[in-house]
Structure formats: C-alpha cells, structure tokens
Scaffold this motif. Structure first.
Motif, PDB file in Angstrom:
ATOM      1  N   ASP A   1      50.924  56.328  36.077  1.00  0.00           N
ATOM      2  CA  ASP A   1      50.371  56.579  34.805  1.00  0.00           C
ATOM      3  C   ASP A   1      49.819  57.623  34.718  1.00  0.00           C
ATOM      4  O   ASP A   1      48.822  58.441  34.585  1.00  0.00           O
ATOM      5  N   GLY A   2      49.952  58.690  35.324  1.00  0.00           N
ATOM      6  CA  GLY A   2      50.212  60.455  35.680  1.00  0.00           C
ATOM      7  C   GLY A   2      48.688  60.428  36.572  1.00  0.00           C
ATOM      8  O   GLY A   2      48.869  61.464  37.056  1.00  0.00           O
ATOM      9  N   MET A   3      48.427  59.369  37.221  1.00  0.00           N
ATOM     10  CA  MET A   3      48.006  59.535  38.899  1.00  0.00           C
ATOM     11  C   MET A   3      48.312  58.991  39.947  1.00  0.00           C
ATOM     12  O   MET A   3      49.021  58.066  39.822  1.00  0.00           O
ATOM     13  N   ASP A   4      47.756  59.887  41.267  1.00  0.00           N
ATOM     14  CA  ASP A   4      48.587  59.643  42.770  1.00  0.00           C
ATOM     15  C   ASP A   4      47.404  58.213  42.282  1.00  0.00           C
ATOM     16  O   ASP A   4      46.429  57.657  42.417  1.00  0.00           O
ATOM     17  N   TYR A   5      49.299  57.417  42.910  1.00  0.00           N
ATOM     18  CA  TYR A   5      49.086  56.001  42.744  1.00  0.00           C
ATOM     19  C   TYR A   5      47.558  55.682  43.792  1.00  0.00           C
ATOM     20  O   TYR A   5      46.937  54.133  44.371  1.00  0.00           O
ATOM     21  N   LYS A   6      47.154  56.053  45.309  1.00  0.00           N
ATOM     22  CA  LYS A   6      45.937  56.162  46.240  1.00  0.00           C
ATOM     23  C   LYS A   6      44.454  56.272  45.463  1.00  0.00           C
ATOM     24  O   LYS A   6      43.783  55.725  45.766  1.00  0.00           O
ATOM     25  N   SER A   7      44.509  57.046  44.482  1.00  0.00           N
ATOM     26  CA  SER A   7      43.759  56.910  43.935  1.00  0.00           C
ATOM     27  C   SER A   7      43.088  55.694  42.831  1.00  0.00           C
ATOM     28  O   SER A   7      42.254  55.554  42.264  1.00  0.00           O
ATOM     29  N   ILE A   8      44.596  53.982  42.447  1.00  0.00           N
ATOM     30  CA  ILE A   8      43.571  53.514  42.115  1.00  0.00           C
ATOM     31  C   ILE A   8      43.192  52.952  43.118  1.00  0.00           C
ATOM     32  O   ILE A   8      44.069  52.438  43.953  1.00  0.00           O
ATOM     33  N   PRO A   9      42.244  51.896  42.723  1.00  0.00           N
ATOM     34  CA  PRO A   9      42.281  50.326  43.164  1.00  0.00           C
ATOM     35  C   PRO A   9      42.891  49.260  43.704  1.00  0.00           C
ATOM     36  O   PRO A   9      43.563  49.245  43.107  1.00  0.00           O
ATOM     37  N   LEU A  10      43.204  48.846  44.924  1.00  0.00           N
ATOM     38  CA  LEU A  10      44.371  48.792  45.732  1.00  0.00           C
ATOM     39  C   LEU A  10      44.497  46.876  44.983  1.00  0.00           C
ATOM     40  O   LEU A  10      45.129  46.597  44.439  1.00  0.00           O
ATOM     41  N   SER A  11      42.444  46.467  44.583  1.00  0.00           N
ATOM     42  CA  SER A  11      43.007  45.388  43.490  1.00  0.00           C
ATOM     43  C   SER A  11      43.724  45.334  42.115  1.00  0.00           C
ATOM     44  O   SER A  11      44.113  44.485  41.774  1.00  0.00           O
TER      45      SER A  11
END
Length: 594
Positions: A408-418
C-alpha cells in the motif's frame, strides 16, 4: 543436516552467571531466606564439637553431672532448631528449583516464538529440545541446591575456622596448612572437568537431535531399509558421549580422593601436634577432641564444595547453550507503530529486491514486481526457482538482502509485524494442525472469532460437511499434528483457519499437491470463493488449478521470464505453453492407462 554449535571456551563466564542470577531476582526473598537458614545450619553444625568439648572437659574428665541437664536442654534445642532448618531449606530450594526452570523455559519459548525462519533453518529441533529440557533442568537443580550446599559449606567452614582459632591459633594453622594446595588442585581440575562437560552437553544435543530425526523419519527409514545405518550413527554419537562422560567422571574420581587425602593429612597433623600438646598439658583433651572433629568436619564441606564446583561446571556448559538461545538476536525486528495502520488493502511492490540465504547463492537478484490490490498471482517454475522465497519475503518471514518491498505504498518494515501477519492468510503444502479440537484449530486464525464465524469459515472452505459428519463435530480432537484426520481434511481445516482471519492477502503454497482429485476439487471450489476481492499468491505444481489467475508469473533462477494470463501465455507458445501442454498430456495418459 550439518550441526554447527557455538563453541564456548571461558573457564568462568561472569556475564553468563549474571544472566542466570537475573532469573533468580524474582525469588530473591526466598534466596535470602534460604541463605539465612543455611548459615544457621552451618553455624549449628560447627557448634556441636564445642558442646562436645565442654561435655568432655566438664562432665567426663571431672566425673561430674553439675549442669548436665541444662547442657542436655541446650543440645536438644539446637537439634530441634536444626530439624526445622532442614525442613525449611528443602521447601525453599524446591520452590526456587521449580520456579527457575519454569521461568527459563518460558523465556526461551517466548524467544523461539519471535525468532525468524532463518534460525530454524540452521537449528535442528532436537537441539532446541535438549536445551529446553535437560539443560534447563541441570541449571535449576544446580542453582537451587547448589546454593544450599555452597552456603552451608561456607558457613560451616567459616565457623570452624573461627572456633579453631579461638581454641588454639597455632594448632589451627597447622591443621589448615593443606588448604593452599587444595585450592591449586581445585583450579587445575576445574579447567579439565569443564572441558569434558562441554563436550558431553554438545554431544547430548546431537543425540537429542538424532532421537528427533529417528522418530520423525521412522517410516522413511523402514521404507529405505536404513535402520542399521541409523543405529550405527547413533552408536557413534553415544560412544562419543560415553567417552567424554567417562573422562569427566575419571577426573572427578581423581579429584575427590585427593581432597579426602588432604583432609586426612589435616586430621593427622591435628592428632600429631594436638596429642603432644595434650601430653604437655598445653591444651585440654576436650580441645583435642574438638580439633579432631573439626579437622574431619572441615573437609566434609570441602568435598561438598568440590562436588558443587563440578556441578556448577556442568551447569555452566548447559547454561551457555540455554542463554545463547535466549540471547539470540531477532533478525526480523518490528519497527512499525500499530496506530499508523488501520487496514491493509493489498497493493504490493517488489523494488530491486535481492535475497540469499546465509552461506548460499543469491535466490533473487534485482527482482521487480507490482501487484494491484485484489489481483490473483500464480507463481510457476522449477523447484528452487524462487517461488516460495518470494512469498516468504512478502510475509516478512525473511527480509531482502537488498532492495525494498512496499505494501500500500509503504515500506513494509514500517508496518507492525502483528498487523502484517494478521492480514495474511497462508495455506501450506503440508498442513499442520495443533493438538486440540477442530474448533480451536480454526480459531487460531482469529482468536476473537465467534463460533458462528468459525462455522462460516468452515463452510467457505467446504469443510463444514465433513466436520458435522464426525461424532463430536467441531469438538472433535484432531490429535498430534492432526493425525486423526486425513491430509485432505487437515488441508480444508487449514484453509478455514486462514479464512476466519479475514486476510487482505492470501497465499496458497501448493495447497492441493498432496490431496486426491476429489478433495482437490473441493479445495479449488473453496479457493475460488475465498480469493474474490483479495490479493493472492498461488504457488502451484498442477497448472490446471491456476488457469483462472489474473496473472501467471513464470519464475526461473529468481527472475520473471513470462508474465500474463493463462490465455496470453498459451498464445506466446513459450516456457509456460510447453510446461502446460506436457503436463496436460501426462494427465491424459494417466486417465487412459490408469
């Protein structure tokens, strides 16, 4: 599997013991009280020879009973206090032992839940089991009961030294003259015993690993008729452990008699010089009797401390492995903040992604892919081409060596793992169920799911009908790993488990490759209903199952060599066309010739 284990070489690792004593902080009140009790036990044990001296000099030598009953009362009171102390020390040490084992195992298990796939790629299950069972038990026993023996030894030895110097300083120095030599021997043997115990614990891990492989692969071993080979390999491991254990035992068996010999020399010195002093009337017979008792009594705790030292050495080798597990760095770190993400839609982009497993060649190199939310993507290619790696990177089970992945356009490392993992529905080629009921296994997909939602997920997965045909329906126990159900039934339940999470991204890793044709048809019907409106990645061996995918990516050596719908790729008459037609011909031949 080649087992590589961290080598430990420190004779005494202060940081390691500090980490272990951190676990004891929770029980510090019990530990302090145990120390207090053990000091009491040691002091009282050291006081009895003084009372015996008094009895000899006042009652035996003078042939008088003046004050005898008062003396008996004091003696019996000390015995009663000692009995109470022993009861308390057993209760306290047992509490510390069990609590410590529980806390260490809990900490290790929590770490295992957070470690990435790469840890399990290089660490056999048997090794982990050895650390969480026998190694932790050794640590708990040694710390709890080692404290008992160590504090008792220090208390009684310290009390004895004080009493001996009060009675006669010169005779005390003569009796204790063997202690420096004892200290030198202890340091020497500590190094030797530690070396052998490290080998024992390392081989013990390998044996546990061999046990695990032997049990898990029992059927395969029988099919291949390699039971004798497995037995020979296991014999080799046990023989190595036996040799190291014997060497450690021999060193201990040499060390203990040396301690006893030095103790006997101390007693002989006390008898020799003390006896002369009695004859010269410079000390009383009661004092000599006390010194003889103390010379014997002093080296009893020395022998106990020698044993405790050997156990601490063994415990350090176990602790090194357990703490190394607990301190293992988590490779996949959670940098995201939950409040920033409300819902994942499923737009995905791989941008110049490269990846290689540790100590291996690159699996992906400068890989690029854009997927729109709601698209179904099929991944096709030879074994080892990188299909599973792509989806494992997307799930962030591994991270790219280079490049970035965006959701969704965000570096997936910035998405909480949970948040990321709760938005994924992953169905493996070999389904795994946990011990418990069917209802509980489906609910693992969403712990907050109601029973109605569980039933709805099972209906979507085409599992409801067969579940209701079972005697206890949703309350049916599945057995260890789902052993009470067929492979197809386990797969349908695993699909229901993925559905109940209501994921934005669905991943099917050859979900139909290990089931019969009828079950495959049921799974395909379930998949076609579930994937609507969701971004999905389908890894498939049977190409007939992915004809309806929006895009089919043909992967070779970590690169996309063809991209399009089934119809578009068939028109190209390229790699996919050849793969599909060859597979189609084989399937038709099977139908004709059975």
């Amino acid at each position: 599997m080649e087992i590589r284990e961290q080598e430990f070489k420190k004779n005494f690792d202060l940081h390691l013991w500090k980490r272990l004593f951190d676990f004891l902080k929770k029980y510090r009140n019990s530990v302090f009280f145990l120390i207090f009790v053990m000091f009491g036990v040691g002091i009282i044990d050291a006081t009895f020879p003084i009372l015996n001296k008094y009895a000899i000099d006042n009652f035996v030598k003078n042939k008088s009973l003046d004050g005898f009953y008062k003396f008996i009362l004091i003696y019996l009171t000390l015995i009663a206090v000692q009995v109470f102390n022993v009861w308390w020390l057993i209760a306290l040490a047992g509490k510390i032992d069990m609590g410590l084992c529980y806390d260490i195992r809990k900490s290790a298990f929590n770490k295992l839940q957070r470690l990435s796939f790469s840890y399990y790629d290089k660490t056999p299950v048997g090794w982990i089991m050895a650390r969480l069972t026998s190694d932790v038990a050794r640590i708990g026993d040694t710390l709890a009961w080692g404290i008992v023996d160590f504090i008792w030894g220090i208390a009684i030895m310290g009390s004895i030294v004080v009493y001996m110097f009060i009675l006669n300083a010169r005779l005390a120095l003569i009796t204790l003259s063997v202690v420096p030599l004892l200290a030198v021997l202890s340091i020497y043997f500590q190094k030797k015993i530690l070396f052998e115990y490290r080998k024992v614990r390392r081989i013990n891990s390998q044996i546990t690993g061999a046990f695990n492989e032997g049990i898990m692969g029992a059927k395969t071993s029988k099919i291949l008729n390699i039971e004798d080979k497995n037995i020979d390999e296991f014999k080799g491991l046990t023989r190595s452990m036996f040799s190291s254990s014997v060497r450690a035992a021999i060193l201990s068996s040499i060390y203990m008699p040396l301690v006893m010999t030095l103790g006997s020399i101390g007693t002989a010195l006390a008898l020799n010089f003390g006896g002369r002093s009695v004859m010269l009337n410079t000390i009383s017979f009661g004092t000599l009797a006390a010194f003889i008792s103390y010379s014997i009594q002093f080296f009893d705790p020395v022998r106990e401390l020698a044993r405790v030292m050997a156990e601490f050495i063994s415990a350090q080798t176990a602790a090194e492995r357990v703490i190394s597990l607990i301190d293992t760095e988590v490779e996949i770190k959670d940098f995201g903040e939950l409040s920033q993400i409300k819902k994942i839609n499923g737009d995905i982009e791989f941008k110049d992604v490269s990846f290689s497993y540790k100590d291996g060649e690159d699996v992906l190199e400068d890989f690029n892919l854009k997927v729109k939310a709601g698209q179904s993507i099929a991944l096709v290619g030879e074994t080892g081409s990188g299909k599973s790696t792509i989806v494992n990177l997307l799930c962030r089970f591994y991270e790219p060596t280079r490049g970035s992945i965006y959701i969704d356009g965000m570096d997936y490392k910035s998405i909480p793992l949970s948040k990321l993992h709760s938005s994924l529905g992953y169905v493996l080629q070999t389904p795994h169920l946990f011990s418990g009921t069917i209802k509980e296994n489906i609910q693992y997909g969403n712990l907050n799911a109601s029973f109605e939602e569980i039933i709805e997920a099972a209906k979507l997965a085409n599992a409801h009908e067969f579940i209701m045909s079972l005697e206890k329906a949703y309350d049916t126990e599945v057995g260890e790993g789902g052993s009470k159900l067929s492979v197809g039934q386990r797969q349908l339940i695993s699909i229901a488990r993925a559905i109940v999470a209501n994921p934005s991204i669905f991943i099917l890793d050859e979900a139909t490759s290990s089931v019969d044709t009828e079950t495959e048809h049921m799974i395909q019907q379930a998949i076609s209903k579930v994937l609507k409106g969701r971004t999905s990645f389908i890894i498939a061996h049977r190409l007939s199952t992915i004809k309806s995918a929006d895009r089919i990516l043909v992967i070779k050596n970590g690169k996309i060599i063809e991209d399009g719908s089934h119809r578009e790729l068939m028109k190209k008459r390229g790699y996919y066309y050849r793969l599909y037609t060859n597979q189609y011909i084989l399937e038709q031949e099977k139908k004709i010739f059975g």
